[in-house]
Design an enzyme around this catalytic site. Structure first.
Site, PDB file in Angstrom:
ATOM      1  N   ARG A   1      20.232  -0.275  12.514  1.00  0.00           N
ATOM      2  CA  ARG A   1      21.314  -0.530  13.572  1.00  0.00           C
ATOM      3  C   ARG A   1      22.342  -1.673  13.127  1.00  0.00           C
ATOM      4  O   ARG A   1      23.575  -1.927  13.409  1.00  0.00           O
ATOM      5  CB  ARG A   1      20.811  -0.929  14.956  1.00  0.00           C
ATOM      6  CG  ARG A   1      20.015  -2.015  14.945  1.00  0.00           C
ATOM      7  CD  ARG A   1      19.032  -2.046  16.189  1.00  0.00           C
ATOM      8  NE  ARG A   1      17.828  -1.049  16.033  1.00  0.00           N
ATOM      9  CZ  ARG A   1      16.764  -0.869  16.692  1.00  0.00           C
ATOM     10  NH1 ARG A   1      16.774  -1.223  17.825  1.00  0.00           N
ATOM     11  NH2 ARG A   1      15.898   0.107  16.176  1.00  0.00           N
TER      12      ARG A   1
ATOM     13  N   LYS B   1       6.303  -3.354   6.839  1.00  0.00           N
ATOM     14  CA  LYS B   1       5.723  -2.105   7.215  1.00  0.00           C
ATOM     15  C   LYS B   1       4.340  -1.947   6.621  1.00  0.00           C
ATOM     16  O   LYS B   1       4.103  -2.333   5.774  1.00  0.00           O
ATOM     17  CB  LYS B   1       6.742  -0.835   7.041  1.00  0.00           C
ATOM     18  CG  LYS B   1       7.800  -0.604   7.725  1.00  0.00           C
ATOM     19  CD  LYS B   1       8.353   0.872   7.266  1.00  0.00           C
ATOM     20  CE  LYS B   1       9.756   1.062   8.061  1.00  0.00           C
ATOM     21  NZ  LYS B   1       9.473   0.926   9.415  1.00  0.00           N
TER      22      LYS B   1
HETATM   23  N1  BES Z   1      13.711   3.449   9.166  1.00  0.00           N
HETATM   24  C1  BES Z   1      12.832   3.219  10.272  1.00  0.00           C
HETATM   25  C2  BES Z   1      12.812   4.328  11.258  1.00  0.00           C
HETATM   26  C3  BES Z   1      11.995   5.352  10.957  1.00  0.00           C
HETATM   27  C4  BES Z   1      10.795   5.458  11.085  1.00  0.00           C
HETATM   28  C5  BES Z   1      12.558   6.687  10.223  1.00  0.00           C
HETATM   29  C6  BES Z   1       9.994   6.764  10.709  1.00  0.00           C
HETATM   30  C7  BES Z   1      11.681   7.858   9.670  1.00  0.00           C
HETATM   31  C8  BES Z   1      10.795   8.009   9.983  1.00  0.00           C
HETATM   32  C9  BES Z   1      13.771   2.084  11.010  1.00  0.00           C
HETATM   33  O1  BES Z   1      14.570   0.981  10.267  1.00  0.00           O
HETATM   34  C10 BES Z   1      12.779   1.341  11.807  1.00  0.00           C
HETATM   35  O2  BES Z   1      11.798   0.386  11.062  1.00  0.00           O
HETATM   36  N2  BES Z   1      12.739   1.321  12.964  1.00  0.00           N
HETATM   37  C11 BES Z   1      11.735   0.634  13.732  1.00  0.00           C
HETATM   38  C12 BES Z   1      12.514  -0.405  14.985  1.00  0.00           C
HETATM   39  C13 BES Z   1      11.595  -1.223  15.712  1.00  0.00           C
HETATM   40  C14 BES Z   1      10.959  -2.361  14.829  1.00  0.00           C
HETATM   41  C15 BES Z   1      12.387  -1.611  16.923  1.00  0.00           C
HETATM   42  C16 BES Z   1      10.753   1.672  14.424  1.00  0.00           C
HETATM   43  O3  BES Z   1      11.210   2.650  14.895  1.00  0.00           O
HETATM   44  O4  BES Z   1       9.651   1.397  14.706  1.00  0.00           O
HETATM   45 MN    MN Z   2      13.308  -0.386   9.517  1.00  0.00          MN
END
Ligand code: BES
Ligand code: MN
Ligand code: ZN
Length: 506
Positions: A359, A285
């Site tokens: 997931r 990230k």
């Molecule tokens: N933990 C994150 C989702 C999240 C984002 C939680 C902001 C709280 C605040 C999750 O694991 C994630 O990174 N999701 C990605 C999925 C994508 C790579 C398909 C996302 O939402 O960007």
């Molecule tokens: Mn994630």
């Protein structure tokens, strides 16, 4: 005086009853409810105003205080009565909802704490349903004075240890006592959930979260089984193990069980995403997205917190609290984009992004829950940024393979004052997670990202009734609310408990 303080565990606030006159009681802060608008004053409010020679009414008018629910005003008494200050809080005299009562006592307790009060007295709580009214008042007050102080050793605006005692100025009727006990149990669950979410990733990793769960289970007479990464590999939990592979803290599966004292009317599984820190893995990230990722175990925290509350309530169900815990981090041993994982039910998942990890861990945890005999499944997960784009930060997105089940959860959330909204699980979007080389791939791209994530999880529910709660954004608040200080919200705990209580009453 009844003392509901759990042994050594927060909330560290002693709650009791004492038959005492508001006009003569010695306390740091006296909370009085004020009806909205020009409604006549009577009871303790009128008596205290008279004792102050009308100064309370004048001070509130001067401050522009109109008795709105969720608004509180501190008025110093300058030694004219033994209570050091009045905290006026808006609340209609009759017909107030549980949420209005929570907001009123929450705003009042927060104002008392800000003013430096340690001992707080409250005139009797009114309401048609005495138990429900005391439950809501205690819930609101305790949730509002929550403070994560553990790492704050010196700071100029620190007002001290906070509120330590809350006394209702009335006799302890059975109904009021029951409400206090319920409110305390709920707050104890939310406190634990908030503590876990506030803790940094350095402190809370899969094994330490398992230790917290095991300690809580021992103190509350729940069963707790923890599977380590070797046992999980033997159980063929290939998705959960893979997500934890990059970390020096490997994955754990935590299984808490509440068993009712009488006959069990069925088994409900609460399943939480417990990513103790989500760096994104090899799909790291960027700055701006990574800072708050210690909160990526808020689903797990809600499950562990709810189990603490459930242990204190007499429910007729077997309840499983199941947590899939892993730290998602890049390293030479991390799982990679392109890898194909095999979950516990044999289904294979091609990895497109290591950042779509929630997931994956839920997949194995849900199969585990179903195979352990759960009759229905509820999962909570900070799953997708797409959820916050669709519904905003404060809300929870609800997905289900059973609309009636979803509606029962939504009804419970309304009772708790949490904002839940159902989104569709459209089969038509399943093409987005179709893989050329495996049973599915782990991301479906940006369009409908919260839905495609839910569609993937649905593949692991083993035909059971299931509700998925995407709590991304809702687990943390940057804005203070009447009974929710800034930071960890403890989202989900009270809705889960309300749901089980409503189910018990069916
Ligand atoms: N933990 C994150 C989702 C999240 C984002 C939680 C902001 C709280 C605040 C999750 O694991 C994630 O990174 N999701 C990605 C999925 C994508 C790579 C398909 C996302 O939402 O960007
Ligand atoms: Mn994630
Ligand atoms: Zn995540």
């Amino acid at each position: 005086m009844a003392d509901y303080r759990a042994s050594g565990a927060p909330p560290d606030v002693a709650i009791g009853f004492a038959v005492d006159d508001p006009v003569t009681v010695a306390t740091d802060a006296l909370i009085l409810t004020v009806p909205p608008g020009d409604a006549a004053w009577n009871g303790p409010l009128a008596a205290v105003d008279t004792a102050l020679g009308g100064a309370l009414k004048a001070a509130l008018a001067d401050a522009g205080f109109k008795g709105d629910t969720g608004k509180a005003q501190v008025v110093p008494t300058l030694g004219r009565i033994p209570a050091k200050r009045i905290v006026a809080t808006g609340l209609p005299e009759s017909g107030a909802s549980a949420e209005a009562i929570r907001k009123a006592y929450g705003a009042a307790a927060a104002a008392a704490k800000r003013a430096g009060a340690r001992e707080v007295a409250v005139a009797a709580v009114g309401g048609d349903d005495v138990t429900a009214a005391y439950r809501a008042a205690v819930e609101g007050a305790l949730l509002a004075v929550y403070d994560f102080r553990k790492y704050r050793f010196s700071s100029s605006d620190d007002t001290g240890a906070g509120v330590t005692k809350l006394t209702f100025l009335t006799e302890a009727s059975e109904a009021a006592n029951a409400g206090v006990a319920q409110g305390f149990a709920l707050a104890a669950g939310v406190y634990l959930a908030r503590d876990l979410v506030f803790e940094p990733g350095e402190a809370i990793y899969p094994a330490s979260m398992a230790q917290v769960a095991a300690d809580m289970a021992r103190e509350n007479e729940l069963d707790c089984v923890v599977y380590d990464e070797v046992q999980l590999a033997e159980m063929e939990a290939g998705a959960l193990v893979a997500v934890g592979k990059g970390s020096e803290h490997p994955a754990r599966l935590i299984h808490l069980t509440y068993t009712p004292s009488g006959e069990s009317k069925g088994t409900v599984a609460l399943v939480g995403k417990g990513i103790t820190f989500d760096t994104g893995g090899l799909n790291l990230k960027p700055t701006g997205a990574i800072e708050t990722m210690k909160t990526d175990m808020a689903g797990a925290a809600a499950v562990i917190g709810a189990m603490r509350a459930i242990a204190a309530l007499d429910l007729p169900f077997t309840v499983y609290g199941i947590v899939a815990a892993a730290e998602n981090t890049p390293s030479a041993t991390a799982f990679r984009p392109g890898d194909v994982l095999r979950a516990m039910n044999g289904k294979t998942i091609e990895i497109l992004s290591t950042d779509a990890e929630g997931r994956l861990v839920l997949a194995d945890a849900l199969v585990y829950a179903a195979r352990k005999g759960a009759d229905e499944l509820i999962d909570l997960a900070t799953l997708t940024g797409a959820k916050t784009i669709a519904l905003g930060d404060e809300s929870v997105a609800v997905f289900s393979n059973d609309d009636a089940f979803a509606q029962r959860i939504i009804a419970a959330s309304k009772e708790a004052g949490e904002l839940y909204w159902q989104l569709p699980l459209w089969d038509e979007l399943k093409g987005q997670i179709k893989s050329e080389i495996a049973d599915m791939k782990n991301t479906g791209g940006r369009p409908g990202g919260a839905i495609t994530a839910a569609l993937l999880i649905a593949e692991f529910t083993e035909g059971k009734p299931w509700v998925h709660l995407d709590i991304a954004g809702a687990a943390w608040t940057s804005k203070e609310r009447p009974y929710t200080p800034k930071g960890a919200v403890g989202i989900g705990v009270r809705t889960l408990v309300n749901y089980l209580e409503a189910k018990a009453a069916e």
